[in-house]
Design an enzyme around this catalytic site. Structure first.
Site: not given
Ligand SMILES: *Cc1c(COP(=O)(O)O)cnc(C)c1O
Length: 426
Positions: A144, A239, A267
């Protein structure tokens, strides 16, 4: 437990907010119940509107590595608030945060602060396209990367839980630029790069996947991605919105020893406030306006309150040389408890997922890609989730999410959790 007040709030929310929630997984749809509404949180504890108390292993889906409302972070944020909430002009604190990030992750030679992980990955992909002059990207099924158009293809957790294969509203032509490979499968990557020779701007990957449940990269997989992208003139994007500052202070590049061209963080880096960052090689990031021709901007980017929460969180992590070892040890104890109850566990540092893997076939007891994760028993998961919640322990309301251990989860709380796990899975 009584949930009357939460039920009442949910009834008020439903006519106004789609599904009553502002992010789909919060709706608890996969576990057959309505969400509780949080009133406050402190350390490892969440308190809901009805006064129920939960030991929280969701930790706001990742940011809460120190537990909730760490006194130092709260105090710094309160002081920052008193000085004004947003200026739309540069501040010293943005420079300080960038310096701290660069110290922790030396590969972040140049970076931009943004407001969400979605924005960070979307922007990193744009920079990769601008830099290479190529349009296609490769991502992995079950990874994701936020909800931007081109990245909502086979995108893991929230979508798996609801069995929505992709999102409506994403133009087919746009999604066609996104090629999907199989995690941990070198052949699938090689085939896509060969078929699209000279056209792939970037390979985007969660270096430890945590959005189809936790799935570790197999030995050599990230090294392979590094080699083949370099050979193809394709950029490698890690990511690290979840893994950054969680697996190690230096994130996945420190944890795995493999280095990417661009990185995204979110995060933890915002300490619980809306803040994320993308960056990496200076020659690539020099493409970003006003230095270069890739446009990316944000009214609230580098928000002084969010930046303050990020700075204070990173400082606490940097000052505490034992924290990552402590978190890892506690996560291992939880993993052992799940294994003793017959579940399959993937764990990396303070991230873990206990999978209800099916009891048949040669792949029994292994979850190495999206297909393995999808084969898990969601009904058994839902029953376990509800039993845990009734006992006051809140784990993510989906089989396809990570369990997050924070520094506020003391040894005693971990021990208590293991006992409850044993009883709930007996
Ligand atoms: C949570 C997440 C995102 C998206 O971040 P948001 O702050 O929710 O937009 C992108 N990449 C990874 C790996 C994530 O866990």
């Amino acid at each position: 437990m009584n949930w009357d007040k939460s039920e009442n709030l949910f009834d008020r929310a439903l006519p106004l907010i789609p599904g009553g929630v502002n992010s789909p997984v919060r709706a608890f749809g996969a576990v057959g119940r309505h969400p509780f509404f949080v009133e406050k949180a402190e350390g490892p504890w969440l308190y809901d509107a009805d006064g129920n108390k939960y030991l929280d292993y969701v930790c706001s889906w990742g940011p809460g590595i120190l537990g909730h409302a760490h006194p130092r972070v709260i105090e710094a944020v309160q002081r920052a608030c008193a000085g004004g909430l947003s200026f739309g002009a540069p501040t010293a604190k943005e420079v300080e945060l960038a310096e701290l990030i660069h110290t922790c992750v030396p590969d972040m030679e140049m970076m931009r602060l943004v407001s969400s992980g979605t924005e960070a990955v979307m922007s990193a992909v744009r920079v990769a396209r601008g830099f290479t002059g190529r349009e296609k990207i490769i991502k992995f099924a079950g990874n994701y990367h936020g909800h931007s158009d081109g990245l909502l293809v086979k995108a893991g957790s929230g979508l798996m839980t609801q069995s929505v294969p992709d999102s409506a509203g994403v133009p087919a032509g746009y999604a066609a630029q996104t090629l999907t490979a199989v995690y941990n499968d070198e052949k699938s990557v090689r085939a896509l790069l060969e078929e699209n020779h000279g056209q792939v701007a970037a390979v985007v990957v969660e270096p430890v996947a945590a959005n189809m449940g936790v799935v570790l990269p197999q030995k050599g997989f990230l090294e392979f991605l590094r080699r083949i992208t370099q050979k193809e003139g394709t950029l490698l994007i890690f990511d690290e919105v979840i893994t950054g500052f969680r697996l190690a202070l230096g994130g996945a590049s420190q944890y795995t020893g493999v280095h990417a061209d661009l990185y995204t963080f979110g995060k933890i880096v915002g300490g619980g406030m809306p803040l994320a960052v993308y960056g990496g090689r200076r020659d690539i990031m020099s493409c970003v306006a006003p230095l270069g021709t890739v446009y990316q901007a944000g009214t609230l980017s580098g928000n002084p309150v969010a930046v303050t929460a990020g700075i204070e969180t990173l400082k606490i992590l940097m000052e505490d040389s034992g924290i990552y070892e402590r978190l890892d040890r506690r996560a291992q104890i939880l993993a052992e408890a799940y294994r003793n109850s017959g579940l399959t566990v993937n764990q990396a540092g303070s991230l873990l997922t206990a999978f209800f893997t099916p009891d048949i076939g040669e792949r029994k007891g292994r979850v190495e890609d999206y297909e393995d994760a999808c084969a898990c028993d969601r009904k058994a998961f839902a029953a376990y989730f509800n039993r845990m919640l009734e006992r006051g322990i809140y784990v993510a309301p989906s089989q396809f999410e990570a369990m997050f251990v924070s520094d506020a989860h003391t040894d005693d709380l971990i021990k208590m959790t293991c006992e409850v796990i044993g009883e709930c899975l007996a």
